[in-house]
Design a protein around this motif. Structure first.
Motif, short mmCIF file in Angstrom:
data_model
loop_
_atom_site.label_atom_id
_atom_site.label_comp_id
_atom_site.label_asym_id
_atom_site.label_seq_id
_atom_site.Cartn_x
_atom_site.Cartn_y
_atom_site.Cartn_z
N THR A 1 -23.63 49.30 -2.95
CA THR A 1 -24.42 49.92 -4.08
C THR A 1 -25.28 50.91 -3.30
O THR A 1 -25.72 50.73 -2.10
CB THR A 1 -25.30 48.64 -4.62
OG1 THR A 1 -25.85 47.96 -3.60
CG2 THR A 1 -24.35 47.68 -5.39
N TYR B 1 -28.98 53.27 -4.67
CA TYR B 1 -30.08 53.39 -5.87
C TYR B 1 -30.83 54.66 -5.60
O TYR B 1 -31.14 54.87 -4.39
CB TYR B 1 -30.61 52.20 -6.00
CG TYR B 1 -30.06 50.98 -6.35
CD1 TYR B 1 -29.76 50.70 -7.51
CD2 TYR B 1 -29.62 50.25 -5.09
CE1 TYR B 1 -29.34 49.38 -8.06
CE2 TYR B 1 -28.85 49.04 -5.63
CZ TYR B 1 -28.67 48.67 -6.67
OH TYR B 1 -28.09 47.40 -7.00
N THR C 1 -30.59 46.77 -10.25
CA THR C 1 -29.42 46.01 -9.84
C THR C 1 -28.34 46.36 -10.55
O THR C 1 -28.06 46.27 -11.92
CB THR C 1 -29.50 44.66 -9.66
OG1 THR C 1 -30.69 44.08 -9.02
CG2 THR C 1 -28.35 44.04 -8.96
N SER D 1 -24.07 46.15 -10.92
CA SER D 1 -23.01 45.16 -10.87
C SER D 1 -21.87 45.57 -11.57
O SER D 1 -21.91 46.23 -12.45
CB SER D 1 -23.37 43.75 -11.05
OG SER D 1 -23.79 43.53 -12.49
#
Length: 122
Positions: free
Chosen positions: A57, A59, A68, A70
């Motif tokens: 991931t 950001y 978050t 997913s």
């Protein structure tokens, strides 16, 4: 044709939480990286978070530690859990993804869904 349907947005007070969902449907081959973007009037669309097929991931700095991302590969879904929301998070949120066409080539959809509005009051 592939469709993108975002949902989960709404009005929330600063400090609150929302969980956005994106459903991918239609005839697709294999999804590579998936991502969430946001856009406000007069501003360019910004990549907020991404997740690779392997689960890595990334950001944008402004949301790191609060959001978050997913995915559920079996359902072709991607989610964005947003906590500790701030007024500057107010935007229309969109999802998109890169689709594999070969073992070495993937391409994002050249279009967007309708997005889902997130409004954070303070």
């Amino acid at each position: 044709q592939v469709q993108l349907v975002e949902s989960g947005g709404g009005l929330v007070q600063a400090g609150g939480s929302l969980r956005l969902s994106c459903a991918v449907s239609g005839i697709i081959f294999r999804i590579n990286t998936m991502g969430w973007y946001r856009q406000t009037p007069g501003k360019q669309r910004e990549l907020v978070a991404s997740i690779t097929s392997g689960g890595s991931t990334n950001y944008v700095d402004s949301v790191k530690g609060r959001f978050t991302i997913s995915r559920d590969n079996a359902k072709n879904m991607v989610y964005l859990q947003m906590n500790s929301l701030k007024s500057e998070d107010t935007a229309v949120y969109y999802c998109n993804f890169a689709q594999w066409y070969s073992s070495t080539f993937s391409r994002a959809l050249p279009y967007w869904g309708q997005g889902t509005q997130v409004t954070v009051s303070s």
